[in-house]
Design a protein around this motif. Sequence first.
Motif, PDB file in Angstrom:
ATOM      1  N   ARG A 131       6.192   0.672   8.209  1.00  0.00           N
ATOM      2  CA  ARG A 131       4.794   1.085   8.322  1.00  0.00           C
ATOM      3  C   ARG A 131       4.664   2.569   8.683  1.00  0.00           C
ATOM      4  O   ARG A 131       3.727   2.987   9.343  1.00  0.00           O
ATOM      5  CB  ARG A 131       4.014   0.208   9.299  1.00  0.00           C
ATOM      6  CG  ARG A 131       3.885  -1.224   8.827  1.00  0.00           C
ATOM      7  CD  ARG A 131       3.078  -2.114   9.744  1.00  0.00           C
ATOM      8  NE  ARG A 131       2.048  -1.465  10.527  1.00  0.00           N
ATOM      9  CZ  ARG A 131       0.774  -1.284  10.144  1.00  0.00           C
ATOM     10  NH1 ARG A 131       0.367  -1.730   9.001  1.00  0.00           N
ATOM     11  NH2 ARG A 131      -0.100  -0.677  10.952  1.00  0.00           N
ATOM     12  N   LYS A 132       5.619   3.362   8.207  1.00  0.00           N
ATOM     13  CA  LYS A 132       5.554   4.813   8.387  1.00  0.00           C
ATOM     14  C   LYS A 132       4.895   5.489   7.190  1.00  0.00           C
ATOM     15  O   LYS A 132       4.425   6.615   7.299  1.00  0.00           O
ATOM     16  CB  LYS A 132       6.953   5.397   8.589  1.00  0.00           C
ATOM     17  CG  LYS A 132       7.585   4.996   9.906  1.00  0.00           C
ATOM     18  CD  LYS A 132       6.812   5.585  11.057  1.00  0.00           C
ATOM     19  CE  LYS A 132       7.445   5.280  12.389  1.00  0.00           C
ATOM     20  NZ  LYS A 132       6.632   5.799  13.501  1.00  0.00           N
ATOM     21  N   HIS A 133       4.905   4.794   6.010  1.00  0.00           N
ATOM     22  CA  HIS A 133       4.361   5.389   4.793  1.00  0.00           C
ATOM     23  C   HIS A 133       3.703   4.344   3.914  1.00  0.00           C
ATOM     24  O   HIS A 133       4.061   3.166   3.947  1.00  0.00           O
ATOM     25  CB  HIS A 133       5.471   6.073   3.982  1.00  0.00           C
ATOM     26  CG  HIS A 133       6.010   7.281   4.640  1.00  0.00           C
ATOM     27  ND1 HIS A 133       5.336   8.477   4.675  1.00  0.00           N
ATOM     28  CD2 HIS A 133       7.165   7.487   5.314  1.00  0.00           C
ATOM     29  CE1 HIS A 133       6.056   9.363   5.340  1.00  0.00           C
ATOM     30  NE2 HIS A 133       7.169   8.785   5.741  1.00  0.00           N
ATOM     31  N   HIS A 134       2.765   4.834   3.115  1.00  0.00           N
ATOM     32  CA  HIS A 134       2.164   4.027   2.053  1.00  0.00           C
ATOM     33  C   HIS A 134       3.096   4.094   0.847  1.00  0.00           C
ATOM     34  O   HIS A 134       3.940   4.986   0.753  1.00  0.00           O
ATOM     35  CB  HIS A 134       0.788   4.592   1.671  1.00  0.00           C
ATOM     36  CG  HIS A 134      -0.148   4.720   2.826  1.00  0.00           C
ATOM     37  ND1 HIS A 134      -0.841   3.642   3.338  1.00  0.00           N
ATOM     38  CD2 HIS A 134      -0.500   5.784   3.581  1.00  0.00           C
ATOM     39  CE1 HIS A 134      -1.584   4.050   4.346  1.00  0.00           C
ATOM     40  NE2 HIS A 134      -1.397   5.350   4.516  1.00  0.00           N
ATOM     41  N   VAL A 135       2.912   3.185  -0.102  1.00  0.00           N
ATOM     42  CA  VAL A 135       3.756   3.174  -1.296  1.00  0.00           C
ATOM     43  C   VAL A 135       3.649   4.501  -2.049  1.00  0.00           C
ATOM     44  O   VAL A 135       4.664   5.045  -2.500  1.00  0.00           O
ATOM     45  CB  VAL A 135       3.399   1.976  -2.208  1.00  0.00           C
ATOM     46  CG1 VAL A 135       4.125   2.062  -3.533  1.00  0.00           C
ATOM     47  CG2 VAL A 135       3.717   0.662  -1.512  1.00  0.00           C
ATOM     48  N   HIS A 136       2.440   5.059  -2.170  1.00  0.00           N
ATOM     49  CA  HIS A 136       2.306   6.322  -2.908  1.00  0.00           C
ATOM     50  C   HIS A 136       3.028   7.477  -2.205  1.00  0.00           C
ATOM     51  O   HIS A 136       3.512   8.396  -2.869  1.00  0.00           O
ATOM     52  CB  HIS A 136       0.833   6.663  -3.191  1.00  0.00           C
ATOM     53  CG  HIS A 136       0.010   6.918  -1.986  1.00  0.00           C
ATOM     54  ND1 HIS A 136      -0.628   5.911  -1.296  1.00  0.00           N
ATOM     55  CD2 HIS A 136      -0.284   8.073  -1.330  1.00  0.00           C
ATOM     56  CE1 HIS A 136      -1.284   6.438  -0.279  1.00  0.00           C
ATOM     57  NE2 HIS A 136      -1.085   7.740  -0.269  1.00  0.00           N
ATOM     58  N   ASP A 137       3.133   7.439  -0.892  1.00  0.00           N
ATOM     59  CA  ASP A 137       3.885   8.464  -0.158  1.00  0.00           C
ATOM     60  C   ASP A 137       5.355   8.443  -0.580  1.00  0.00           C
ATOM     61  O   ASP A 137       5.984   9.486  -0.771  1.00  0.00           O
ATOM     62  CB  ASP A 137       3.830   8.234   1.354  1.00  0.00           C
ATOM     63  CG  ASP A 137       2.435   8.227   1.932  1.00  0.00           C
ATOM     64  OD1 ASP A 137       1.531   8.834   1.333  1.00  0.00           O
ATOM     65  OD2 ASP A 137       2.257   7.593   2.995  1.00  0.00           O
ATOM     66  N   VAL A 138       5.881   7.232  -0.687  1.00  0.00           N
ATOM     67  CA  VAL A 138       7.288   7.042  -1.054  1.00  0.00           C
ATOM     68  C   VAL A 138       7.521   7.438  -2.510  1.00  0.00           C
ATOM     69  O   VAL A 138       8.510   8.098  -2.835  1.00  0.00           O
ATOM     70  CB  VAL A 138       7.711   5.580  -0.783  1.00  0.00           C
ATOM     71  CG1 VAL A 138       9.051   5.257  -1.408  1.00  0.00           C
ATOM     72  CG2 VAL A 138       7.742   5.317   0.723  1.00  0.00           C
ATOM     73  N   LEU A 139       6.606   7.066  -3.397  1.00  0.00           N
ATOM     74  CA  LEU A 139       6.774   7.405  -4.812  1.00  0.00           C
ATOM     75  C   LEU A 139       6.748   8.920  -5.036  1.00  0.00           C
ATOM     76  O   LEU A 139       7.563   9.462  -5.795  1.00  0.00           O
ATOM     77  CB  LEU A 139       5.701   6.717  -5.655  1.00  0.00           C
ATOM     78  CG  LEU A 139       5.795   5.192  -5.720  1.00  0.00           C
ATOM     79  CD1 LEU A 139       4.606   4.613  -6.484  1.00  0.00           C
ATOM     80  CD2 LEU A 139       7.106   4.744  -6.335  1.00  0.00           C
ATOM     81  N   VAL A 140       5.837   9.612  -4.362  1.00  0.00           N
ATOM     82  CA  VAL A 140       5.786  11.072  -4.492  1.00  0.00           C
ATOM     83  C   VAL A 140       7.026  11.695  -3.858  1.00  0.00           C
ATOM     84  O   VAL A 140       7.619  12.635  -4.417  1.00  0.00           O
ATOM     85  CB  VAL A 140       4.480  11.638  -3.887  1.00  0.00           C
ATOM     86  CG1 VAL A 140       4.510  13.160  -3.825  1.00  0.00           C
ATOM     87  CG2 VAL A 140       3.282  11.159  -4.698  1.00  0.00           C
ATOM     88  N   GLY A 141       7.463  11.181  -2.720  1.00  0.00           N
ATOM     89  CA  GLY A 141       8.691  11.677  -2.102  1.00  0.00           C
ATOM     90  C   GLY A 141       9.895  11.497  -3.017  1.00  0.00           C
ATOM     91  O   GLY A 141      10.732  12.398  -3.148  1.00  0.00           O
TER      92      GLY A 141
END
Length: 179
Positions: A131-141
């Motif tokens: 719960r540190k990131h949303h899925v879109h945060d991870v995809l952009v990363g």
Amino acid sequence: MRKIWIVAVVATSLFSAAPAHASEKGWNDAGSIARDALVVAAFGVPAVQGDWDGVLQAGGSIAVAAGATYGLKEAFPERRPDGSDNKSFPSGHTSMSFAAAATLQNRYGWKVGVPAQLVAAFVGLSRVEARKHHVHDVLVGAAIGEASGFLITRRANDRIQVFPWGDTKGGGVAVTMRF
């Protein structure tokens, strides 16, 4: 023999990073361990082989991914799912993990790259589960890391080289081969 050893180290890192209780803290710790293992591998694999250009390229890939990520965090503040701060977008753990994995894959091929990419994907999953990131945060990363790893790193075997290019009218990839 070295490649088998490298694959074994990466696989062991993945299994040792598995969260013990599947809690948010367990996922967070596991993702951090896996990220650190990838970064160490990105620097360690070329260093062990005396490939100092590979060490420099790994450093450049990871530094560009980190810089782009932290710049975006400042430019686009977003609340983390756990509410701890406004530094959710994009995922730094994920961008650095994918930069390291893409560097290993681009420099040494799929036998090293595929296990590294799997570990990087685990890091991305861990950031969502913690719960540190949303899925879109991870995809952009992941996209930032892949781009920096593939754009900055050259293959160790220079018989085949891939060069991305772009101008105001388009872009593409040029591939050269030496026989």
